[in-house]
Scaffold this active site. Structure first.
Site, short mmCIF file in Angstrom:
data_model
loop_
_atom_site.label_atom_id
_atom_site.label_comp_id
_atom_site.label_asym_id
_atom_site.label_seq_id
_atom_site.Cartn_x
_atom_site.Cartn_y
_atom_site.Cartn_z
N SER A 1 -1.66 -4.64 1.35
CA SER A 1 -3.03 -3.35 1.36
C SER A 1 -2.82 -2.57 -0.23
O SER A 1 -1.97 -3.19 -1.14
CB SER A 1 -2.48 -2.43 2.27
OG SER A 1 -1.23 -1.65 1.89
N LYS A 2 -3.77 -1.57 -0.37
CA LYS A 2 -3.67 -1.10 -1.37
C LYS A 2 -2.41 -0.39 -2.07
O LYS A 2 -2.05 -0.51 -3.24
CB LYS A 2 -4.66 0.17 -1.26
CG LYS A 2 -6.12 -0.18 -1.39
CD LYS A 2 -6.97 1.12 -1.49
CE LYS A 2 -8.28 0.56 -0.85
NZ LYS A 2 -8.93 1.76 -0.18
N ARG A 3 -1.52 -0.14 -0.88
CA ARG A 3 -0.13 0.42 -1.37
C ARG A 3 0.53 -0.67 -2.09
O ARG A 3 1.39 -0.31 -3.13
CB ARG A 3 0.60 0.28 -0.11
CG ARG A 3 0.98 1.62 0.32
CD ARG A 3 1.60 1.70 1.71
NE ARG A 3 1.38 0.37 2.71
CZ ARG A 3 2.47 -0.43 2.87
NH1 ARG A 3 3.72 -0.35 2.21
NH2 ARG A 3 2.38 -1.41 3.65
#
Ligand code: GLU
Length: 489
Positions: free
Chosen positions: A257-259
């Protein structure tokens, strides 16, 4: 199930323009592209923008730009057209309406008037009674007149597909045979209204109308596949071959994910990753042609691609591996090419402008080539050429030397370089001059402090190369400043 036995390969990437192009979609697009090109087939881009609220043109543009940057080409799509267009679902509403009406007329789909609260209550009841939750079927048996009356009264409804309860099996090109008991799925929503069709329905319609032979997409869509097959069967459509690609996980083994870093493929571009590196890296997220070879051009990937050898297990996104690929492709560039690629980063950082000598920039870039993991690294790595950074005086002293000896050796280097006339301040001449000092003080004690005085850094290209780029005046100035610093230690 009518299987699609057409001989020609037609595959599609069907992104929803509800966000920037991310790694998962880029990998799926690449695999579809490789598969199409490997089999002399057709690669189609279809924009799935039925969710009008969340779809945005800027996301579509970003996705298309990302595909293009990666080196993908497609034969049919919203920008290039094709015989089965339009290729934007928002422009295909008539087709969906026709098929939705057909399903309603044949009683293969029905209007459901249950409210959110009612659905929630039904679900909670089932959960409380140990029943796997699915639609209860409250509206499944409403008569035509009753439905007409409720609609006329302005009651809100969605359209549900009557899911035949049966054991459904389909072959998956990656996972093997997948069996699903559709009893567990229950009647599912295919449209919010005849003018607002939903994903599973539009995908089933378009895969048929666009003559898609193979659906290659992420594993997260496996649960959608039986729904799409049921719709295909109800409408007498073919069922394409399916291949679900393994999930891409972050290094912590949770879904990427963007994380985990860059949110969009174009961010990788802007950060200085080369498209050939990213394509090579993405291709190996879940697949490898086998053997020791790691570096593959797109053409080589095409010639090797085999969907049957895609891994069943999840792939891990390892940024170090991407950096390693990128560093390799950077080193493959000629000095001219690399200089051109690095210029925008140097310009943006305000380190160079139109008046900066291009030959000098080229030399700097060539000197840093081996150290670049990504193009943007050129800024921190080469900034000392443009302005000497602040540094701790202690680092001037080589680890096996002391301040007093260092001051002497730096002074000797300074004198040797000062003796060179400016036009003769060539790499060769600097090398000889410093070489003479090294034969007196030893390599470490001679070269190290000159290098640090010139770069302000503990790791950098060698002092001879730096001096040659800086020129005599700047070199002498920096070495003198180093001597002054040493005297103050
Ligand atoms: N619009 C879907 C997505 O972006 C496409 C899934 C499919 O390939 O069927 O995930």
């Amino acid at each position: 199930m009518k299987t699609n036995e057409t001989t020609s390969v037609r595959v599609r990437i069907a992104p929803s323009p509800t966000g920037f192009l991310h790694v998962g979609t880029a990998r799926a697009a690449l695999f579809n592209f490789l598969f199409a090109r490997r089999h002399g087939g057709t690669f189609i881009v279809r924009i799935e923008d039925t969710d009008a609220q969340r779809s945005e043109k800027r996301f579509e543009d970003n996705i298309i730009e990302g595909f293009t940057w990666l080196g993908l080409t497609w034969d049919e799509g919203p920008d290039v057209g094709g015989p089965y267009g339009p290729y934007r679902q928002s422009e295909r509403k008539d087709l969906y309406r026709t098929h939705l009406k057909l399903l309603l007329e044949r009683d293969l789909a029905y209007h459901c008037f249950c409210t959110k609260e009612e659905l929630e209550a039904q679900k909670n009841y089932m959960l409380a009674n140990g029943i796997p939750p699915k639609y209860s079927g409250v509206c499944a048996g409403l008569g035509k007149d009753e439905v007409a009356r409720r609609i006329a009264d302005g009651a809100l409804s969605v359209i549900r597909f009557r899911a035949t309860a049966k054991k459904l099996a389909f072959g998956d090109g990656v996972k093997g045979k997948i069996e699903v008991d559709t009893e567990l799925i229950g009647d599912f929503t295919i449209a919010k209204s005849v003018d607002e069709p939903l994903y599973n329905f539009t995908a089933a319609i378009d895969d048929e109308l666009m003559r898609i032979s193979h659906v290659i997409r992420g594993e997260d869509h496996i649960s959608n596949t039986p729904k799409q097959i049921l719709i295909q069967e109800a409408l007498g459509f073919h069922t394409p071959h399916y291949a679900h690609l393994p999930l891409i996980l972050g290094p912590d083994k949770s879904k990427l994910s963007k994380r985990h870093g860059a949110a969009s493929i174009l961010e990788y571009r802007d950060d200085g990753y080369l498209p050939e590196a990213l394509a090579n890296f993405l291709a190996f997220l879940g697949w490898h042609p086998g053997g020791e070879k790691e570096f593959y051009s797109l053409l080589e990937l095409i010639s090797q691609f085999d969907i049957a050898h895609v891994n069943k297990s999840n792939a891990v996104f390892n940024i170090q591996k991407l950096d390693w690929f990128n560093a390799h492709y950077i080193r493959q560039k000629s000095d001219d090419e690399l200089c051109a690629l690095c210029l925008p980063y140097l310009q943006k950082a305000g380190m160079i402008d139109a008046s900066t000598d291009r030959e000098k920039v080229k030399k700097i870039v060539a000197l840093e080539k081996e150290r670049l993991k990504k193009l943007s690294d050129i800024v921190p790595l080469s900034s000392f050429f443009f302005a000497l950074p602040e540094y701790a005086s202690e680092i001037l002293v080589w680890k096996k030397s002391d301040a007093a000896t260092t001051a002497k050796s730096l002074a000797a280097s300074c004198a040797a370089l000062e003796a060179l006339d400016a036009p003769q301040f060539t790499e060769e001449a600097v090398k000889d001059a410093l070489g003479a000092v090294a034969s007196e003080f030893g390599n470490g004690a001679a070269y190290w402090p000159v290098r640090v005085a010139l770069s302000g850094m503990e790791a950098s290209p060698g002092p001879v190369e730096i001096a040659e780029v800086l020129g005599k005046d700047e070199t002498i100035k920096r070495i003198r400043a180093g001597i002054t610093r040493l005297n103050m230690i």
